[in-house]
Design a protein around this motif. Structure first.
Motif, PDB file in Angstrom:
ATOM      1  N   GLY A  14       0.814  -1.215   0.000  1.00 47.42           N
ATOM      2  CA  GLY A  14       0.000   0.000   0.000  1.00 47.42           C
ATOM      3  C   GLY A  14       0.844   1.259   0.000  1.00 47.42           C
ATOM      4  N   LEU A  15       1.899   1.273   0.820  1.00 50.26           N
ATOM      5  CA  LEU A  15       2.767   2.447   0.881  1.00 50.26           C
ATOM      6  C   LEU A  15       3.540   2.648  -0.419  1.00 50.26           C
ATOM      7  CD1 LEU A  15       4.086   2.137   4.531  1.00 50.26           C
ATOM      8  CD2 LEU A  15       2.337   3.690   3.654  1.00 50.26           C
ATOM      9  N   VAL A  16       3.963   1.568  -1.044  1.00 52.38           N
ATOM     10  CA  VAL A  16       4.648   1.663  -2.338  1.00 52.38           C
ATOM     11  C   VAL A  16       3.694   2.219  -3.394  1.00 52.38           C
ATOM     12  CG1 VAL A  16       5.665   0.304  -4.214  1.00 52.38           C
ATOM     13  CG2 VAL A  16       6.407  -0.071  -1.868  1.00 52.38           C
ATOM     14  N   LEU A  17       2.448   1.773  -3.372  1.00 56.21           N
ATOM     15  CA  LEU A  17       1.466   2.296  -4.328  1.00 56.21           C
ATOM     16  C   LEU A  17       1.245   3.795  -4.132  1.00 56.21           C
ATOM     17  CD1 LEU A  17      -1.226  -0.533  -4.443  1.00 56.21           C
ATOM     18  CD2 LEU A  17       0.400   0.094  -6.221  1.00 56.21           C
ATOM     19  N   LEU A  20       4.313   5.590  -5.541  1.00 58.32           N
ATOM     20  CA  LEU A  20       4.285   5.605  -7.008  1.00 58.32           C
ATOM     21  C   LEU A  20       3.237   6.575  -7.533  1.00 58.32           C
ATOM     22  CD1 LEU A  20       4.751   1.821  -7.873  1.00 58.32           C
ATOM     23  CD2 LEU A  20       6.374   3.683  -8.234  1.00 58.32           C
ATOM     24  N   GLY A  21       2.088   6.617  -6.879  1.00 55.60           N
ATOM     25  CA  GLY A  21       1.041   7.554  -7.287  1.00 55.60           C
ATOM     26  C   GLY A  21       1.500   8.997  -7.165  1.00 55.60           C
ATOM     27  N   LEU A  23       4.589  10.030  -7.284  1.00 52.64           N
ATOM     28  CA  LEU A  23       5.597  10.242  -8.324  1.00 52.64           C
ATOM     29  C   LEU A  23       4.928  10.534  -9.670  1.00 52.64           C
ATOM     30  CD1 LEU A  23       8.605  10.162  -9.157  1.00 52.64           C
ATOM     31  CD2 LEU A  23       8.257   7.737  -9.663  1.00 52.64           C
ATOM     32  N   VAL A  24       3.920   9.765 -10.010  1.00 48.15           N
ATOM     33  CA  VAL A  24       3.201   9.970 -11.274  1.00 48.15           C
ATOM     34  C   VAL A  24       2.517  11.330 -11.271  1.00 48.15           C
ATOM     35  CG1 VAL A  24       1.243   9.164 -12.658  1.00 48.15           C
ATOM     36  CG2 VAL A  24       2.924   7.532 -11.807  1.00 48.15           C
ATOM     37  N   GLN A  25       1.890  11.699 -10.135  1.00 46.39           N
ATOM     38  CA  GLN A  25       1.210  13.000 -10.052  1.00 46.39           C
ATOM     39  C   GLN A  25       2.187  14.148 -10.292  1.00 46.39           C
ATOM     40  OE1 GLN A  25      -1.765  13.952  -9.996  1.00 46.39           O
ATOM     41  NE2 GLN A  25      -3.047  12.564  -8.839  1.00 46.39           N
ATOM     42  N   ARG A  26       3.404  14.013  -9.809  1.00 37.07           N
ATOM     43  CA  ARG A  26       4.385  15.091  -9.955  1.00 37.07           C
ATOM     44  C   ARG A  26       5.041  15.094 -11.333  1.00 37.07           C
ATOM     45  NH1 ARG A  26       5.290  17.293  -4.865  1.00 37.07           N
ATOM     46  NH2 ARG A  26       4.590  15.961  -3.181  1.00 37.07           N
ATOM     47  N   MET A  27       5.161  13.942 -11.952  1.00 36.58           N
ATOM     48  CA  MET A  27       5.880  13.846 -13.225  1.00 36.58           C
ATOM     49  C   MET A  27       5.015  14.171 -14.440  1.00 36.58           C
ATOM     50  SD  MET A  27       8.987  13.297 -12.555  1.00 36.58           S
ATOM     51  CE  MET A  27       9.564  12.968 -14.199  1.00 36.58           C
ATOM     52  N   MET A  28       3.730  13.888 -14.395  1.00 34.93           N
ATOM     53  CA  MET A  28       2.880  14.086 -15.575  1.00 34.93           C
ATOM     54  C   MET A  28       2.867  15.530 -16.083  1.00 34.93           C
ATOM     55  SD  MET A  28       2.008  11.351 -16.886  1.00 34.93           S
ATOM     56  CE  MET A  28       0.841  11.914 -18.093  1.00 34.93           C
ATOM     57  N   PRO A  29       2.744  16.547 -15.212  1.00 33.37           N
ATOM     58  CA  PRO A  29       2.812  17.917 -15.745  1.00 33.37           C
ATOM     59  C   PRO A  29       4.168  18.222 -16.394  1.00 33.37           C
ATOM     60  CG  PRO A  29       1.785  17.930 -13.600  1.00 33.37           C
ATOM     61  CD  PRO A  29       2.322  16.543 -13.808  1.00 33.37           C
ATOM     62  N   LEU A  30       5.246  17.658 -15.855  1.00 33.52           N
ATOM     63  CA  LEU A  30       6.566  17.887 -16.456  1.00 33.52           C
ATOM     64  C   LEU A  30       6.663  17.215 -17.817  1.00 33.52           C
ATOM     65  CD1 LEU A  30       8.779  17.318 -13.296  1.00 33.52           C
ATOM     66  CD2 LEU A  30       8.069  19.498 -14.291  1.00 33.52           C
ATOM     67  N   ARG A  50      -3.057  16.618 -15.239  1.00 34.66           N
ATOM     68  CA  ARG A  50      -3.337  16.080 -13.902  1.00 34.66           C
ATOM     69  C   ARG A  50      -4.136  14.798 -14.060  1.00 34.66           C
ATOM     70  NH1 ARG A  50      -0.567  17.521  -9.837  1.00 34.66           N
ATOM     71  NH2 ARG A  50      -2.292  17.184  -8.446  1.00 34.66           N
ATOM     72  N   LEU A  51      -3.779  13.802 -13.270  1.00 33.22           N
ATOM     73  CA  LEU A  51      -4.463  12.516 -13.322  1.00 33.22           C
ATOM     74  C   LEU A  51      -5.367  12.355 -12.111  1.00 33.22           C
ATOM     75  CD1 LEU A  51      -1.464  10.236 -14.310  1.00 33.22           C
ATOM     76  CD2 LEU A  51      -3.248  11.105 -15.791  1.00 33.22           C
ATOM     77  N   ASN A  52      -6.519  11.742 -12.315  1.00 39.00           N
ATOM     78  CA  ASN A  52      -7.397  11.411 -11.210  1.00 39.00           C
ATOM     79  C   ASN A  52      -7.019  10.015 -10.721  1.00 39.00           C
ATOM     80  OD1 ASN A  52      -9.385  11.000  -9.361  1.00 39.00           O
ATOM     81  ND2 ASN A  52     -11.082  11.140 -10.812  1.00 39.00           N
ATOM     82  N   LEU A  53      -6.338   9.959  -9.605  1.00 40.04           N
ATOM     83  CA  LEU A  53      -5.877   8.685  -9.051  1.00 40.04           C
ATOM     84  C   LEU A  53      -6.652   8.303  -7.792  1.00 40.04           C
ATOM     85  CD1 LEU A  53      -2.034   9.129  -9.502  1.00 40.04           C
ATOM     86  CD2 LEU A  53      -3.604   7.846 -10.936  1.00 40.04           C
ATOM     87  N   THR A  54      -7.881   8.754  -7.678  1.00 36.23           N
ATOM     88  CA  THR A  54      -8.682   8.471  -6.489  1.00 36.23           C
ATOM     89  C   THR A  54      -8.827   6.974  -6.266  1.00 36.23           C
ATOM     90  OG1 THR A  54      -9.895  10.531  -6.842  1.00 36.23           O
ATOM     91  CG2 THR A  54     -10.883   8.918  -5.357  1.00 36.23           C
ATOM     92  N   GLY A  55      -9.198   6.234  -7.279  1.00 36.77           N
ATOM     93  CA  GLY A  55      -9.358   4.778  -7.138  1.00 36.77           C
ATOM     94  C   GLY A  55      -8.054   4.106  -6.762  1.00 36.77           C
ATOM     95  N   TYR A  56      -6.988   4.585  -7.318  1.00 38.09           N
ATOM     96  CA  TYR A  56      -5.648   4.063  -7.028  1.00 38.09           C
ATOM     97  C   TYR A  56      -5.313   4.253  -5.552  1.00 38.09           C
ATOM     98  CZ  TYR A  56      -0.583   3.577  -7.751  1.00 38.09           C
ATOM     99  OH  TYR A  56       0.724   3.192  -7.697  1.00 38.09           O
ATOM    100  N   TYR A  57      -5.593   5.455  -5.032  1.00 35.74           N
ATOM    101  CA  TYR A  57      -5.311   5.734  -3.622  1.00 35.74           C
ATOM    102  C   TYR A  57      -6.255   4.971  -2.700  1.00 35.74           C
ATOM    103  CZ  TYR A  57      -2.035   9.351  -4.983  1.00 35.74           C
ATOM    104  OH  TYR A  57      -0.979  10.030  -5.520  1.00 35.74           O
ATOM    105  N   ILE A  58      -7.468   4.720  -3.140  1.00 30.38           N
ATOM    106  CA  ILE A  58      -8.397   3.920  -2.332  1.00 30.38           C
ATOM    107  C   ILE A  58      -7.857   2.503  -2.182  1.00 30.38           C
ATOM    108  CG2 ILE A  58     -10.689   2.843  -2.336  1.00 30.38           C
ATOM    109  CD1 ILE A  58     -11.745   5.496  -3.499  1.00 30.38           C
TER     110      ILE A  58
END
Length: 80
Positions: A14-17, A20-21, A23-30, A50-58
């Motif tokens: 869970g913590l790794v996910l 990673l989430g 990291l993806v949130q910060r990298m996508m705008p770049l 910006r990505l909607n990662l709500t399900g991913y974080y759930i």
């Protein structure tokens, strides 16, 4: 995977996910800005990337909670 390691594996997964989430949130705008500059077209807006990662974080939160619950259950049954 042994039964004793199940809580720890669930928590770490869970913590790794979550990491990673983030990291993806910060990298996508770049990455979007680099793609915009390479194409040299239109106007750049970071919100378009910006990505909607709500399900991913759930899922990550459920894994962490599951690990905590399993760890508590194991300790109550005398396995810790």
């Amino acid at each position: 995977m042994t039964k004793q390691n199940a809580p720890m594996i669930s928590i770490v997964t869970g913590l790794v996910l979550v990491a990673l989430g983030q990291l993806v949130q910060r990298m996508m705008p770049l990455i979007g800005r680099a793609a915009y500059q390479a194409a040299a077209a239109g106007s750049y807006d970071p919100m378009n990337y910006r990505l909607n990662l709500t399900g991913y974080y759930i899922v990550a939160a459920v894994l962490v909670v599951l690990g905590v619950v399993l760890a508590i259950r194991d300790c109550r049954s005398g396995r810790c």
